[in-house]
Motif scaffolding. Structure first.
Motif, PDB file in Angstrom:
ATOM      1  N   PHE A  40     -31.897  78.619  15.439  1.00 34.40           N
ATOM      2  CA  PHE A  40     -32.318  79.834  14.749  1.00 34.40           C
ATOM      3  C   PHE A  40     -32.952  79.457  13.414  1.00 34.40           C
ATOM      4  CE2 PHE A  40     -27.791  79.263  13.716  1.00 34.40           C
ATOM      5  CZ  PHE A  40     -27.802  79.317  12.335  1.00 34.40           C
ATOM      6  N   TYR A  41     -33.452  80.466  12.713  1.00 42.04           N
ATOM      7  CA  TYR A  41     -34.113  80.230  11.439  1.00 42.04           C
ATOM      8  C   TYR A  41     -33.133  80.373  10.287  1.00 42.04           C
ATOM      9  CZ  TYR A  41     -38.892  80.507  13.355  1.00 42.04           C
ATOM     10  OH  TYR A  41     -40.060  80.280  14.027  1.00 42.04           O
ATOM     11  N   LEU A  42     -33.263  79.489   9.306  1.00 38.69           N
ATOM     12  CA  LEU A  42     -32.643  79.673   7.998  1.00 38.69           C
ATOM     13  C   LEU A  42     -33.666  80.378   7.114  1.00 38.69           C
ATOM     14  CD1 LEU A  42     -30.895  76.230   7.309  1.00 38.69           C
ATOM     15  CD2 LEU A  42     -29.787  78.415   7.777  1.00 38.69           C
ATOM     16  N   SER A  43     -33.293  81.526   6.580  1.00 36.53           N
ATOM     17  CA  SER A  43     -34.259  82.332   5.835  1.00 36.53           C
ATOM     18  C   SER A  43     -33.746  82.672   4.447  1.00 36.53           C
ATOM     19  CB  SER A  43     -34.556  83.633   6.592  1.00 36.53           C
ATOM     20  OG  SER A  43     -35.115  83.358   7.868  1.00 36.53           O
ATOM     21  N   ILE A  44     -34.667  82.685   3.498  1.00 38.58           N
ATOM     22  CA  ILE A  44     -34.357  83.050   2.115  1.00 38.58           C
ATOM     23  C   ILE A  44     -35.508  83.896   1.590  1.00 38.58           C
ATOM     24  CG2 ILE A  44     -34.028  82.203  -0.242  1.00 38.58           C
ATOM     25  CD1 ILE A  44     -32.815  79.681   0.925  1.00 38.58           C
ATOM     26  N   ARG A  91     -50.017  70.664  12.777  1.00 37.62           N
ATOM     27  CA  ARG A  91     -50.353  71.971  13.342  1.00 37.62           C
ATOM     28  C   ARG A  91     -50.356  73.043  12.258  1.00 37.62           C
ATOM     29  NH1 ARG A  91     -47.502  76.388  14.897  1.00 37.62           N
ATOM     30  NH2 ARG A  91     -48.413  77.646  16.559  1.00 37.62           N
ATOM     31  N   GLY A  92     -49.434  72.935  11.322  1.00 34.86           N
ATOM     32  CA  GLY A  92     -49.412  73.845  10.192  1.00 34.86           C
ATOM     33  C   GLY A  92     -48.242  74.812  10.212  1.00 34.86           C
ATOM     34  N   ALA A  93     -48.117  75.579   9.145  1.00 36.98           N
ATOM     35  CA  ALA A  93     -47.080  76.595   8.998  1.00 36.98           C
ATOM     36  C   ALA A  93     -47.723  77.974   8.998  1.00 36.98           C
ATOM     37  CB  ALA A  93     -46.310  76.380   7.689  1.00 36.98           C
ATOM     38  N   LYS A  94     -47.009  78.939   9.520  1.00 35.10           N
ATOM     39  CA  LYS A  94     -47.522  80.311   9.581  1.00 35.10           C
ATOM     40  C   LYS A  94     -47.323  80.990   8.223  1.00 35.10           C
ATOM     41  CE  LYS A  94     -46.980  82.617  13.366  1.00 35.10           C
ATOM     42  NZ  LYS A  94     -46.392  83.402  14.473  1.00 35.10           N
ATOM     43  N   PHE A  95     -48.394  81.598   7.698  1.00 32.74           N
ATOM     44  CA  PHE A  95     -48.357  82.297   6.409  1.00 32.74           C
ATOM     45  C   PHE A  95     -48.845  83.723   6.627  1.00 32.74           C
ATOM     46  CE2 PHE A  95     -49.872  83.793   2.357  1.00 32.74           C
ATOM     47  CZ  PHE A  95     -48.998  83.245   1.423  1.00 32.74           C
ATOM     48  N   LEU A 136     -41.930  76.517  10.480  1.00 32.16           N
ATOM     49  CA  LEU A 136     -41.889  77.117   9.149  1.00 32.16           C
ATOM     50  C   LEU A 136     -42.746  78.372   9.146  1.00 32.16           C
ATOM     51  CD1 LEU A 136     -41.359  77.151   6.053  1.00 32.16           C
ATOM     52  CD2 LEU A 136     -43.310  75.599   5.811  1.00 32.16           C
ATOM     53  N   VAL A 137     -42.154  79.474   8.692  1.00 32.81           N
ATOM     54  CA  VAL A 137     -42.863  80.758   8.613  1.00 32.81           C
ATOM     55  C   VAL A 137     -42.642  81.328   7.212  1.00 32.81           C
ATOM     56  CG1 VAL A 137     -43.099  83.085   9.545  1.00 32.81           C
ATOM     57  CG2 VAL A 137     -42.500  81.186  11.071  1.00 32.81           C
ATOM     58  N   VAL A 138     -43.727  81.718   6.567  1.00 26.73           N
ATOM     59  CA  VAL A 138     -43.663  82.304   5.221  1.00 26.73           C
ATOM     60  C   VAL A 138     -44.265  83.689   5.262  1.00 26.73           C
ATOM     61  CG1 VAL A 138     -44.509  82.132   2.846  1.00 26.73           C
ATOM     62  CG2 VAL A 138     -43.772  80.070   4.054  1.00 26.73           C
ATOM     63  N   GLN A 139     -43.627  84.636   4.578  1.00 30.18           N
ATOM     64  CA  GLN A 139     -44.210  85.972   4.432  1.00 30.18           C
ATOM     65  C   GLN A 139     -44.249  86.346   2.961  1.00 30.18           C
ATOM     66  OE1 GLN A 139     -43.431  89.253   7.196  1.00 30.18           O
ATOM     67  NE2 GLN A 139     -42.939  90.550   5.448  1.00 30.18           N
ATOM     68  N   LEU A 140     -45.443  86.632   2.473  1.00 30.67           N
ATOM     69  CA  LEU A 140     -45.634  87.169   1.129  1.00 30.67           C
ATOM     70  C   LEU A 140     -45.763  88.675   1.250  1.00 30.67           C
ATOM     71  CD1 LEU A 140     -46.326  87.106  -1.905  1.00 30.67           C
ATOM     72  CD2 LEU A 140     -48.698  86.551  -1.254  1.00 30.67           C
ATOM     73  N   SER A 141     -44.830  89.403   0.641  1.00 26.46           N
ATOM     74  CA  SER A 141     -44.807  90.864   0.725  1.00 26.46           C
ATOM     75  C   SER A 141     -45.164  91.464  -0.632  1.00 26.46           C
ATOM     76  CB  SER A 141     -43.422  91.361   1.155  1.00 26.46           C
ATOM     77  OG  SER A 141     -43.059  90.809   2.406  1.00 26.46           O
ATOM     78  N   HIS A 142     -46.167  92.336  -0.647  1.00 27.08           N
ATOM     79  CA  HIS A 142     -46.572  93.062  -1.852  1.00 27.08           C
ATOM     80  C   HIS A 142     -46.089  94.505  -1.733  1.00 27.08           C
ATOM     81  CE1 HIS A 142     -49.451  89.808  -2.881  1.00 27.08           C
ATOM     82  NE2 HIS A 142     -49.676  89.771  -1.575  1.00 27.08           N
ATOM     83  N   ALA A 149     -42.264  89.834  -2.845  1.00 22.82           N
ATOM     84  CA  ALA A 149     -41.177  89.028  -2.292  1.00 22.82           C
ATOM     85  C   ALA A 149     -41.775  87.875  -1.517  1.00 22.82           C
ATOM     86  CB  ALA A 149     -40.285  89.871  -1.377  1.00 22.82           C
ATOM     87  N   ILE A 150     -41.133  86.712  -1.636  1.00 23.67           N
ATOM     88  CA  ILE A 150     -41.535  85.529  -0.878  1.00 23.67           C
ATOM     89  C   ILE A 150     -40.399  85.214   0.086  1.00 23.67           C
ATOM     90  CG2 ILE A 150     -42.192  83.095  -0.971  1.00 23.67           C
ATOM     91  CD1 ILE A 150     -43.088  83.618  -3.876  1.00 23.67           C
ATOM     92  N   GLY A 151     -40.666  85.420   1.376  1.00 28.61           N
ATOM     93  CA  GLY A 151     -39.674  85.139   2.401  1.00 28.61           C
ATOM     94  C   GLY A 151     -40.017  83.850   3.120  1.00 28.61           C
ATOM     95  N   THR A 152     -39.077  82.907   3.147  1.00 28.46           N
ATOM     96  CA  THR A 152     -39.290  81.605   3.769  1.00 28.46           C
ATOM     97  C   THR A 152     -38.273  81.401   4.875  1.00 28.46           C
ATOM     98  OG1 THR A 152     -40.020  80.720   1.632  1.00 28.46           O
ATOM     99  CG2 THR A 152     -39.461  79.126   3.352  1.00 28.46           C
ATOM    100  N   SER A 153     -38.750  81.057   6.070  1.00 26.68           N
ATOM    101  CA  SER A 153     -37.876  80.840   7.223  1.00 26.68           C
ATOM    102  C   SER A 153     -38.193  79.479   7.834  1.00 26.68           C
ATOM    103  CB  SER A 153     -38.065  81.945   8.272  1.00 26.68           C
ATOM    104  OG  SER A 153     -37.756  83.216   7.733  1.00 26.68           O
ATOM    105  N   ILE A 154     -37.168  78.618   7.937  1.00 31.43           N
ATOM    106  CA  ILE A 154     -37.324  77.265   8.474  1.00 31.43           C
ATOM    107  C   ILE A 154     -36.385  77.093   9.656  1.00 31.43           C
ATOM    108  CG2 ILE A 154     -37.223  74.802   7.958  1.00 31.43           C
ATOM    109  CD1 ILE A 154     -37.577  75.448   5.030  1.00 31.43           C
ATOM    110  N   SER A 155     -36.873  76.481  10.710  1.00 28.73           N
ATOM    111  CA  SER A 155     -36.031  76.242  11.880  1.00 28.73           C
ATOM    112  C   SER A 155     -34.820  75.400  11.506  1.00 28.73           C
ATOM    113  CB  SER A 155     -36.828  75.531  12.970  1.00 28.73           C
ATOM    114  OG  SER A 155     -35.957  75.076  13.992  1.00 28.73           O
TER     115      SER A 155
END
Length: 429
Positions: A40-44, A91-95, A136-142, A149-155
């Protein structure tokens, strides 16, 4: 307002490392500890109320600095292969760049981490990693108030809490001080040399299926335990046990565990044998100790079993936690067979014990994540619904510990009205 109606815009792209990973580093072998980890993902998520940059500037800074930090953390931009290694193929990380038509406070103060919890990519926080991509998945929320908010999720297959904290801190340092040429993170890729991988592991499908299909509806609650209250709790434990300077995490874990078991017993009108598990960072325990810069999963578990009503005391649980930690350091608890056994014991595949899980991110620099527009006013971690579990975080003000607690709906009322809990805790939602 429904979550979907809040969404104003959405954009997604892949961020690749700014330097190609050398062919000699193309294979990152998992350690046995990585292999046995449920995927699962560890998310902060970190919330910033008044960034000094425009949304476009923030997005550009984060994307550019993410590309740079990925050159050092190159496995995070790769693809997992056969639960054996990461193909470091850049391959890269999803942003994801997302805008919501609601104020940040409306989201940051939500008590739950269900469908309405928006700082993470959809499906990340409440499901397991089903594929081998998107490590790795990152979400920048405005938000419409100007906050973000900066949400970071790593496997979890490639990172534990320490690794996740190091990665985000290094990313923030590069974003904040991009002009400084000497800011080059130096994660150590040594996990598989300490815990060699195995080709003969039991399948983790049963663990994954159990977690996915747990028929327990959780309610999330957040509490603040001030430093003064924690000192009172520590003094109480010391006077009853003679233990000197018990840790904040141990006494708080014991308190929450006792209150949860008491609530479950009241709801069921009977007692069921219970177990508290506590994740332990192996880096300082290994001989010789391993640097905190070592990435991957370097954790194991200690546990305290409660088989009768008279064993449900804070003092007794803290004493057993201290004993388990001391034994952990003395005995060979870090060899491969022991790691597999300990991990298996702490997965929800047995009805013998009701399991309560404590995870701590205290003493990690999460409240200092300054990407160039100041420190966050709040940091949060979503909880996966596997019965009763809780995360402990240092409060942003520095005055104590925040506990994010997932309580089964059947006895949430008994738990949140527990007098002993409220003696030390301040509800935050």
């Amino acid at each position: 307002m429904a979550a979907a109606s809040r969404l104003v815009s959405f954009a997604e792209k892949i961020i690749k490392p700014n330097r190609a990973t050398p062919l000699s580093l193309g294979r990152y072998n998992l350690s046995i500890n990585d292999q046995i980890m449920v995927p699962f993902y560890l998310s902060i998520a970190a919330f910033y109320p008044n960034p000094s940059k425009t949304p476009e500037q923030v997005s550009n800074i984060l994307q550019n600095s993410l590309s740079k930090v990925l050159s050092s953390y190159y496995p995070f931009a790769g693809t997992l292969r056969d639960n054996t290694f990461v193909d470091c193929n850049d391959r890269g990380a999803k942003f994801m760049n997302v805008r919501y038509d609601c104020p940040m406070s409306e989201i940051a103060n939500l008590p739950d981490t269900g469908p309405e919890y928006l700082p993470f990519a959809k499906g990340i926080h409440d499901s397991l990693l089903l594929g081998d991509e998107d490590l790795l998945v990152v979400q920048l929320s405005h938000f419409n108030c100007g906050g973000l908010a900066i949400g970071t999720s790593i496997s979890h297959k490639i990172a534990d809490g320490c690794t996740t904290s190091n990665f985000i801190s290094d990313w923030a340092s590069i974003a904040r001080d991009d002009e400084e040429a000497n800011i080059i993170p130096s994660p150590q890729m040594i996990g598989s040399s300490i815990f060699p991988p195995s080709t003969n592991l039991p399948s983790t499908d049963i663990y994954t299926n159990t977690i996915v299909n747990v028929p327990i509806e959780n309610i999330k609650r957040r509490y603040l335990f001030s430093n003064s209250k924690l000192e009172m709790l520590k003094s109480q434990v010391t006077s009853e046990t003679g233990l000197q300077n018990p840790s904040r995490v141990d006494v708080l874990s014991a308190l929450i565990y006792k209150c949860a078991v008491t609530a479950a017993r009241a709801q069921a009108n009977s007692f069921k044998p219970s177990m508290l598990t506590l994740a332990v960072n192996l880096r300082p325990i290994l001989d010789p100790p391993v640097a905190t810069r070592a990435i991957g999963n370097m954790v194991s578990f200690i546990k305290v079993e409660t088989t009768s009503v008279d064993e449900i005391t804070i003092a007794r649980v803290v004493r057993e936690l201290r004993k388990a930690k001391d034994e952990f350091k003395k005995e060979d608890h870090v060899n491969a067979n022991k790691l597999v056994a300990l991990h298996s014991e702490n997965l929800p595949i047995s009805n013998e014990f009701e399991t309560y899980r404590s995870h701590s991110m205290c003493n990690f620099p999460l409240n200092n994540l300054d990407f160039g527009w100041g420190k966050p006013n709040k940091v949060t971690i979503p909880l996966i619904g596997v019965g009763f579990c809780f995360f402990l975080l240092d409060s942003p003000s520095g005055d104590g510990i925040e506990a994010i607690v997932a309580v089964p709906e059947t006895y949430v009322t008994q738990f949140e009205n527990n007098k002993e809990l409220l003696q030390f805790a301040t509800p935050m939602n």
